[in-house]
Design an enzyme around this catalytic site. Structure first.
Site, PDB file in Angstrom:
ATOM      1  CG  ASP A 161      -2.205   1.102   0.843  1.00  9.55           C
ATOM      2  OD1 ASP A 161      -2.181   1.585  -0.346  1.00  9.55           O
ATOM      3  OD2 ASP A 161      -3.213   0.818   1.502  1.00  9.55           O
TER       4      ASP A 161
HETATM    5  C1  BGC Z   1      -4.967   3.352  -0.142  1.00  7.05           C
HETATM    6  C2  BGC Z   1      -5.263   2.146  -1.119  1.00  7.05           C
HETATM    7  C3  BGC Z   1      -4.999   2.686  -2.479  1.00  7.05           C
HETATM    8  C4  BGC Z   1      -3.695   3.375  -2.648  1.00  7.05           C
HETATM    9  C5  BGC Z   1      -3.625   3.970  -3.959  1.00  7.05           C
HETATM   10  C6  BGC Z   1      -3.846   4.105  -0.288  1.00  7.05           C
HETATM   11  O1  BGC Z   1      -3.710   5.278   0.361  1.00  7.05           O
HETATM   12  O2  BGC Z   1      -5.102   2.546   1.300  1.00  7.05           O
HETATM   13  O3  BGC Z   1      -6.419   1.481  -1.203  1.00  7.05           O
HETATM   14  O4  BGC Z   1      -5.198   1.797  -3.303  1.00  7.05           O
HETATM   15  O5  BGC Z   1      -3.751   4.408  -1.620  1.00  7.05           O
HETATM   16  O6  BGC Z   1      -4.449   5.224  -4.233  1.00  7.05           O
END
Ligand code: BGC
Length: 722
Positions: free
Chosen positions: A263
């Site tokens: 993540d």
């Molecule tokens: C979120 C994810 C997301 C990623 C990319 C993160 O902050 O937890 O769910 O896919 O950002 O946007």
């Protein structure tokens, strides 16, 4: 390129790559068209030409992607294409209800169809991989990301995961109109302590295996291309570094061979978690745990992996294996064959956007997501008659975010405001509107306008709740309730003693004041219904569409009950009103405001004749559980039935109720029908003391009902012999 040539091509590339080019493939950076995490310098064309990046997020649009891809396939030494990723949670051009709302449809076919449409829209706009579905089980409405997922139950979440993965990917990820899916966030992110975003998770291994892992396993079984580990600490090991889960369970036991994408900056955050001293250690922990790609990691892989290699913390073959998986994904996406395959021509984009079926599907999904919670005296459906309807509340016009991101989306169609949807559905009525207050502010003039309009009308539709920004990532609320200003507005409206229909917009079950629930004649959870919000709400309130939505999460009376879910384990001292020393609160009920599965229809369904085709069941066998349903209402309607089991005695305590299946039936007014569930012996297995699946002989209760509320159950028993 044929599959065997592709394999050889990938191996050749790995042999030819420098270490820098390898870690470049493991690095994902942002194109920053939208920002979905802490600010960060966007990727440069020079970095792409130098092979310092293998994939991008947050950049899409056919022309833009084409331009950026060109740097990789024409300007870089090895000409390896990039892949492009985005969070497309409820649609790119056509907006469906938020996933939590969509889960309330209890309709895997619908879940798959909306994912297909989203994939088709992505696949002409340069998007190769979607960071979706979000399949974290959520039992705490304080957690803002409840809005992104399928609710409290692992069986529902597993079916949601399966449907979404199939919808996005189909059976061939290189086929037209498909994208790769990402199952996220593995796992138990929904159980952050006290519902506070990014907080640690501390839970039993049993709960983790019984409740939180099954949806991810279903996604793997459906062939999901990517998995994103959660940001969170899990029992002392951040998921990003959790080899016991990512490597031993997901890769080894389940056989997941796809790509694991960290993540946003979570590899770098291993330092803040306190398990790594520097980028080298953080990179080694994540890679060795099974994380292939470092998303927005402040160069943690890029700088850290070479250092870790020097220090002997990682092996080159582990880096090569991660690079191989990334290249294999690019091959499966068809990018070696044609790196621009998802960059649609203007006419292809226009053709996708123009399809009327998409609008109809968005309408159907929106209608199916609405949950009628209360309907005293059959105040709904609203009759189309020449009378005055007041639409009051800050969420009644399209700008009030009822239609999610539609207004903001580039090229997205304008949504019909709720008030206009009602006007269209009830042409004979005189529909007037005033907001009355803001989301969190109210003034004297607004109150006066609301009071006057309410007084002058025959019936009131009160549109209140949260904005979309009050849920989602970093959207935890310590008190997920109706803001005070809107409570004041509701009191003013209810004081006029007119019939009041309350439409609640939210990304989660909201804690509501008792007086509101008691005094409102009707209550409907609308969530955020998407592009067709206005039309769908107009059609459901006017009875053109008979409501079918059911709650996928128990709705608490008060924050003090959280977490509240139907699958609790028994206590030795079940609540008893007259016995002090029993499991209950002194100041609030144990029961939820509305049970999981609750949702009314304009029809009334009567259940009878629960039966099994054989009452004894052996390992490997499947039985049929049937029940008769009669539509006693005045309208054709659709009923959803839930099959729960309860194991009376087992070597490990088991939840009071376990959902094993749900089915639907459509019946004309006065019609009878039969719903038949299939129950396999394997479905009755549970995790033993060692967390291994086990079938144990014994008597099981089988309950079928319209929700998890035991009062409505028809029940029987079966004998399991092993
Ligand atoms: C979120 C994810 C997301 C990623 C990319 C993160 O902050 O937890 O769910 O896919 O950002 O946007």
């Amino acid at each position: 390129m044929a599959r065997s040539d592709e394999k050889a091509h990938i191996e050749r590339l790995i042999t030819e790559m420098t270490l820098e080019e390898k870690v470049g493939q493991l690095t994902m950076l942002s194109g920053e068209l939208v920002q979905t995490g802490p600010a960060y310098a966007p990727v440069t064309s020079q970095a792409i030409r130098q092979g310092r990046v293998g994939s991008l997020l947050n950049l899409w649009g056919s022309e833009r992607v084409r331009e950026v891809q060109r740097h990789a396939v024409e300007g870089s030494r090895l000409k390896i294409p990039l892949f492009f990723c985005l969070d497309v949670l409820y649609g790119l051009r056509t907006f469906f209800p938020i996933p939590f709302g969509e889960s309330c449809a209890f309709d895997p076919r619908l879940w798959e169809r909306t994912a297909r449409v989203a994939a088709q829209e992505c696949a002409v706009e340069g998007i190769d991989l979607n960071f979706s579905p979000m399949i974290d089980v959520a039992r705490d409405p304080r957690w803002g990301r409840t809005v992104e997922g399928p609710g409290e139950d692992p069986h529902v979440a597993a079916r949601f995961a399966d449907a979404k993965v199939r919808g996005f990917q189909t059976s061939d990820m290189a086929a037209e109109g498909t994208v790769a899916a990402t199952a996220k966030h593995l796992a138990a992110y929904g159980a952050v302590q006290a519902g506070r975003e990014y907080a640690p998770v501390d839970m039993s291994e049993r709960q983790f295996h019984e409740v939180y892992l099954p949806p991810f396993r279903a996604a793997v079984q459906a062939g999901v291309a990517a998995i994103m580990p959660a940001f969170t600490d899990f029992n002392g090991t951040p998921m990003t570094a959790n080899a016991a889960v990512l490597r031993d369970i997901v890769r080894r036991q389940w056989g997941f061979s796809g790509v694991m994408i960290s993540d946003y900056s979570s590899v770098a955050e291993l330092i803040a978690h306190g398990v790594a001293r520097d980028k080298g250690e953080a990179a080694a922990l994540a890679l060795n745990a099974g994380v292939d790609i470092d998303m927005m990691g402040h160069d943690t892989y890029f700088e850290g992996l070479p250092r870790a290699l020097e220090r002997g913390l990682v092996r080159l073959d582990a880096i090569d294996a991660a690079v191989r998986r990334v290249l294999q994904l690019k091959a499966k996406l068809g990018l070696f064959e044609d790196p621009y395959r998802r960059c649609g021509t203007p006419s292809a984009i226009a053709a996708v956007g123009a399809q009327r079926e998409r609008k109809e599907l968005a309408w159907e999904a929106a209608c199916r997501s609405l949950v009628l919670l209360k309907n005293d005296g059959d105040v709904l459906p609203l009759r189309d008659a020449p009378r005055a309807i007041a639409v009051i509340g800050p969420l009644a016009d399209a700008k009030g975010e009822a239609a999610a991101l539609v207004e903001a989306s580039e090229g997205g169609e304008k949504a019909l405001a709720i008030v206009d949807g009602l006007r269209a559905a009830l042409p004979q009525a005189n529909v007037a509107f005033t907001a009355g207050c803001g989301i969190e502010r109210i003034d004297t003039a607004g109150k006066e306008r609301a009071r006057r309009l309410a007084r002058e009308s025959d019936i009131i539709v009160l549109c209140v709740g949260e904005t979309l920004a009050m849920s989602g990532e970093a959207g935890s609320r310590g008190h997920p309730s109706l803001p005070a200003a809107q409570c004041e507005l509701a009191r003013i409206v209810l004081a006029q003693k007119k019939p009041v229909v309350v439409l609640l917009f939210s990304g989660r079950p909201l804690v509501l004041p008792n007086w509101l629930v008691e005094k409102a004649d009707a209550l409907m959870a609308a969530w955020f219904p998407g592009s067709e919000a206005g039309r769908a709400i107009g059609d459901v309130l006017s009875g053109r569409f008979n409501p079918v939505g059911r709650l996928s999460m128990s709705w608490p009376v008060d924050v003090g009950q959280i977490p509240i879910f139907f699958g609790m384990r028994p206590t030795g001292r079940p609540a008893a009103a007259n016995d002090h020393y029993t499991s209950k609160y002194l100041d609030m009920p144990n029961e939820p405001r509305f049970a999981f599965g609750h949702g009314l229809s304009y029809s009334r369904f009567e259940l009878s004749g629960l039966r099994v085709n054989q009452s004894k069941l052996r390992a490997g066998e499947t039985i049929e559980v049937s029940i008769d349903v009669r539509n006693d209402g005045p309208l054709a309607g659709e009923e959803t039935l839930f099959l729960f089991i309860r194991d009376q005695v087992s070597s490990v305590t088991r939840p009071l109720l376990e959902l094993k299946a749900f089915e639907k039936i459509s019946l004309a007014a006065g019609e009878n029908g039969t719903v038949c569930f299939k129950l396999a012996a394997g479905d009755l297995a549970f995790l033993d003391h060692d967390l291994a699946p086990r079938l144990e002989a014994g008597t099981l209760e089988v309950h079928v009902g319209q929700s998890a509320d035991a009062d409505g159950f028809l029940s029987t028993q079966i004998e399991l012999t092993t």
